[in-house]
Design an enzyme around this catalytic site. Structure first.
Site, PDB file in Angstrom:
ATOM      1  CE  LYS A  47      -2.965  -2.710   2.925  1.00  0.00           C
ATOM      2  NZ  LYS A  47      -3.370  -2.871   4.310  1.00  0.00           N
ATOM      3  CB  SER A 138      -8.523  -0.030  10.127  1.00  0.00           C
ATOM      4  OG  SER A 138      -9.381  -0.155   9.037  1.00  0.00           O
TER       5      SER A 138
END
Length: 184
Positions: A47, A138
């Site tokens: 990512k 998150s």
């Protein structure tokens, strides 16, 4: 923005991206976990990406295809405005907010070069962190708190990022220890 994304995709979680800038070094770290509900779908997702010939690093949270679209747009803006990360980020945020197609993209970005860190969201935010630390995803709040606590210690930006991400992984079930770190 992130709360809206969680409402739209309540079963998808699993990204923690952290940027740390200290003593002239900037690190972006991203974990590899992607989860759907209580199931880990992938543990080694990448990512964090290098852009602009390695001069810029970007990490993303949210829908992967949407994030790749935004990263491609950011790279285009960096070609248009070489060595002007702030201008490229502001221009991307304007497009993201006003373009009908881009407005629907559900992702967030953290971008950094050797001089600055920026967090970008689809509501037009281009935020430069006050304390040299930014986080999304998150587990972002956990990583951010841990990194902020570690900033006053005699640690490098990379050490802070690694330790903060480990702390986030210990607390957040949607964060793992499979890290990708890029240093600018």
């Amino acid at each position: 923005m992130w709360a809206r994304m969680q409402d739209a995709f309540p079963n998808w979680h699993g990204t923690t991206i952290l940027a740390v800038r200290k003593a002239g070094s900037t690190v972006i770290a991203g974990d590899g976990q992607v989860s759907m509900g209580n199931t880990i779908v992938k543990g080694n997702a990448r990512k964090v990406r290098r852009l602009a010939g390695g001069q810029v690093v970007a990490g993303f949270a949210g829908a992967t295809a949407d994030a790749f679209t935004l990263i491609e747009r950011l790279e285009s803006k960096l070609e248009q405005y070489p060595a002007q990360l702030a201008r490229a980020c502001v221009d991307l945020a304007k497009d993201w907010r006003t373009d009908r197609y881009l407005r629907r993209l559900e992702a967030m970005l953290i971008c950094a070069d050797k001089d600055a860190i920026f967090t970008l969201s689809g509501v037009g935010d281009v935020l430069e962190p006050e304390h040299g630390v930014a986080a999304i995803g998150s587990g972002g709040a956990f990583a951010l708190a841990a990194a902020r606590a570690l900033m006053d210690f005699d640690l490098t930006a990379e050490d802070i990022a690694r330790r903060a991400m480990a702390i986030a992984a210990d607390i957040c079930v949607f964060t793992n220890r499979d890290l990708v770190l890029e240093i600018v």
